[in-house]
Design an enzyme around this catalytic site. Structure first.
Site, PDB file in Angstrom:
ATOM      1  N   ASP A 124      16.751  12.972  73.195  1.00  0.00           N
ATOM      2  CA  ASP A 124      16.116  13.746  74.261  1.00  0.00           C
ATOM      3  C   ASP A 124      16.947  13.622  75.542  1.00  0.00           C
ATOM      4  OD1 ASP A 124      12.988  13.636  76.138  1.00  0.00           O
ATOM      5  OD2 ASP A 124      14.213  15.344  75.518  1.00  0.00           O
ATOM      6  N   ASN A 125      16.803  14.597  76.449  1.00  0.00           N
ATOM      7  CA  ASN A 125      17.336  14.514  77.814  1.00  0.00           C
ATOM      8  C   ASN A 125      18.844  14.494  77.941  1.00  0.00           C
ATOM      9  OD1 ASN A 125      14.786  12.193  77.822  1.00  0.00           O
ATOM     10  ND2 ASN A 125      14.576  14.131  78.945  1.00  0.00           N
TER      11      ASN A 125
ATOM     12  N   ASP B  76      14.834   8.224  73.099  1.00  0.00           N
ATOM     13  CA  ASP B  76      14.157   8.722  74.296  1.00  0.00           C
ATOM     14  C   ASP B  76      13.878   7.581  75.266  1.00  0.00           C
ATOM     15  OD1 ASP B  76      11.056  10.539  74.989  1.00  0.00           O
ATOM     16  OD2 ASP B  76      13.033  10.631  75.936  1.00  0.00           O
TER      17      ASP B  76
ATOM     18  N   GLU C  77      10.536  18.807  80.159  1.00  0.00           N
ATOM     19  CA  GLU C  77       9.101  18.916  79.881  1.00  0.00           C
ATOM     20  C   GLU C  77       8.331  19.425  81.101  1.00  0.00           C
ATOM     21  OE1 GLU C  77      10.980  16.319  79.145  1.00  0.00           O
ATOM     22  OE2 GLU C  77      10.257  14.458  79.984  1.00  0.00           O
TER      23      GLU C  77
ATOM     24  N   LYS D 296      18.463   6.120  79.451  1.00  0.00           N
ATOM     25  CA  LYS D 296      19.552   7.019  79.030  1.00  0.00           C
ATOM     26  C   LYS D 296      20.886   6.281  78.862  1.00  0.00           C
ATOM     27  CE  LYS D 296      16.110   9.467  79.134  1.00  0.00           C
ATOM     28  NZ  LYS D 296      15.300   9.410  77.900  1.00  0.00           N
TER      29      LYS D 296
HETATM   30  C1  LIG Z   1      16.234  -0.766  75.853  1.00  0.00           C
HETATM   31  C2  LIG Z   1      14.814  -0.439  75.655  1.00  0.00           C
HETATM   32  N1  LIG Z   1      14.100  -1.005  74.657  1.00  0.00           N
HETATM   33  C3  LIG Z   1      12.813  -0.681  74.496  1.00  0.00           C
HETATM   34  N2  LIG Z   1      12.124   0.179  75.266  1.00  0.00           N
HETATM   35  C4  LIG Z   1      12.803   0.753  76.266  1.00  0.00           C
HETATM   36  C5  LIG Z   1      14.162   0.482  76.493  1.00  0.00           C
HETATM   37  N3  LIG Z   1      14.574   1.224  77.543  1.00  0.00           N
HETATM   38  C6  LIG Z   1      13.505   1.918  77.989  1.00  0.00           C
HETATM   39  N4  LIG Z   1      12.436   1.641  77.214  1.00  0.00           N
HETATM   40  C7  LIG Z   1      11.116   2.217  77.340  1.00  0.00           C
HETATM   41  O1  LIG Z   1      11.250   3.608  77.038  1.00  0.00           O
HETATM   42  C8  LIG Z   1      10.625   4.382  78.069  1.00  0.00           C
HETATM   43  C9  LIG Z   1      11.690   4.906  78.970  1.00  0.00           C
HETATM   44  C10 LIG Z   1      12.110   6.145  78.907  1.00  0.00           C
HETATM   45  C11 LIG Z   1      13.175   6.638  79.834  1.00  0.00           C
HETATM   46  N5  LIG Z   1      13.038   8.082  79.948  1.00  0.00           N
HETATM   47  C12 LIG Z   1      13.413   8.685  81.052  1.00  0.00           C
HETATM   48  O2  LIG Z   1      13.918   8.074  81.983  1.00  0.00           O
HETATM   49  C13 LIG Z   1      13.144  10.137  81.167  1.00  0.00           C
HETATM   50  C14 LIG Z   1      13.229  10.711  82.440  1.00  0.00           C
HETATM   51  C15 LIG Z   1      12.973  12.068  82.630  1.00  0.00           C
HETATM   52  C16 LIG Z   1      13.080  12.646  83.976  1.00  0.00           C
HETATM   53  C17 LIG Z   1      13.687  13.883  84.170  1.00  0.00           C
HETATM   54  C18 LIG Z   1      13.785  14.444  85.455  1.00  0.00           C
HETATM   55  C19 LIG Z   1      13.264  13.758  86.546  1.00  0.00           C
HETATM   56  F1  LIG Z   1      13.333  14.286  87.788  1.00  0.00           F
HETATM   57  C20 LIG Z   1      12.650  12.517  86.353  1.00  0.00           C
HETATM   58  C21 LIG Z   1      12.563  11.970  85.077  1.00  0.00           C
HETATM   59  C22 LIG Z   1      12.608  12.874  81.539  1.00  0.00           C
HETATM   60  C23 LIG Z   1      12.521  12.286  80.265  1.00  0.00           C
HETATM   61  O3  LIG Z   1      12.173  13.032  79.172  1.00  0.00           O
HETATM   62  C24 LIG Z   1      12.791  10.937  80.070  1.00  0.00           C
HETATM   63  O4  LIG Z   1      12.722  10.439  78.799  1.00  0.00           O
HETATM   64  C25 LIG Z   1       9.739   3.437  78.799  1.00  0.00           C
HETATM   65  C26 LIG Z   1      10.559   2.156  78.751  1.00  0.00           C
HETATM   66  O5  LIG Z   1       9.766   1.017  78.926  1.00  0.00           O
HETATM   67 MG   LIG Z   2      12.633  12.012  77.346  1.00  0.00          MG
END
Ligand SMILES: Cc1ncnc2c1ncn2[C@@H]1O[C@H](/C=C/CNC(=O)c2cc(-c3ccc(F)cc3)cc(O)c2O)C[C@H]1O
Ligand SMILES: [Mg+2]
Length: 214
Positions: free
Chosen positions: A169-170, A141, A199, A144
């Site tokens: 997810d997603n 999650d 969600e 992406k």
């Molecule tokens: C490589 C890596 N390592 C460790 N932590 C990492 C990482 N890449 C991201 N993360 C962490 O995970 C989290 C990121 C999650 C990314 N999830 C998303 O971008 C995401 C975006 C949406 C979404 C849908 C429609 C829309 F209009 C707008 C947004 C819905 C979701 O359920 C999501 O998970 C926070 C970040 O710091």
């Molecule tokens: Mg998600």
């Protein structure tokens, strides 16, 4: 100073949820995100699918990629057997700090190991650092465009065994096209799409459950 959305989400948990009651923490976050401020938690609808996968597997070792505020971390940890190992990776220190407090409010800090850092850096180190041979369940999650490279990395590092489950997810919104293409065409996986909604919205989204065949 302005608060951040994760900080406001944490305040809603501390105000509306009961300490030590994971279900009340999940409910407080869902209420906040549905009625006050949307946030990218897996949410209640897809969360029920996640719950059923976790409950059916009763996993001994779980990895979550992308903790964010800890919503899915709490959903998963509350269902794990007592001696299960659960690692969640989060590279944003601000999000990690909030997630630690959300997990603690739920009373689940003993069941979760939140590791601050990038999945690409940590996946190769998990075996030796945490004494884990393979994961029974991985919940993807995070960003992406990291689902596919991290899946290949987990394969290369021998972190998956016959029967390991990847739950992503997603896969529709925002979408993970390269991951879906790979996982659905690879003879190493048996995949199934669980149709749901993004969600707190009526937009289509879903979870892809893929079993590693070894
Ligand atoms: C490589 C890596 N390592 C460790 N932590 C990492 C990482 N890449 C991201 N993360 C962490 O995970 C989290 C990121 C999650 C990314 N999830 C998303 O971008 C995401 C975006 C949406 C979404 C849908 C429609 C829309 F209009 C707008 C947004 C819905 C979701 O359920 C999501 O998970 C926070 C970040 O710091
Ligand atoms: Mg998600």
């Amino acid at each position: 100073t302005q608060s951040t959305r994760p900080q406001r989400l944490l305040s809603a948990v501390q105000k509306n949820a009961t300490r030590g009651d994971p279900c009340s923490v999940v409910r407080a976050i869902d209420d906040f995100c549905r009625h006050k401020e949307w946030a990218m938690n897996v949410g209640d609808e897809k969360g029920c699918i996640l719950d059923s996968v976790v409950s059916e597997m009763n996993p001994a070792a779980v990895l979550e990629l992308g903790t964010y505020c800890g919503y899915s971390t709490v959903r998963i940890a509350r269902l794990l057997p007592p001696d299960a190992k659960f690692i969640t990776l989060e590279f944003n220190p601000g999000f990690a700090a909030i997630a630690r407090q959300v997990i603690a409010w739920a009373g689940l800090e003993e069941k979760v190991q939140l590791v601050e850092g990038a999945s690409g850096d940590w996946i190769p180190k998990i075996k030796e650092q945490f004494g884990i041979k393979t994961f029974d369940l991985v919940f993807l999650d995070h960003w992406k465009d990291r689902y596919l490279p991290d899946t290949k990395l987990m394969e290369e590092c021998g972190l998956l065994r016959k029967g390991s489950v990847l739950l992503a997810d997603n896969v529709i919104c925002p979408g993970t096209p390269d991951y879906l293409e790979y996982i659905r065409s690879s003879p190493k996986y048996e995949s199934r799409y669980f149709k749901s909604h993004l969600e707190y919205t009526k937009v289509e989204d879903g979870l892809e459950k893929s079993i590693f065949l070894g």
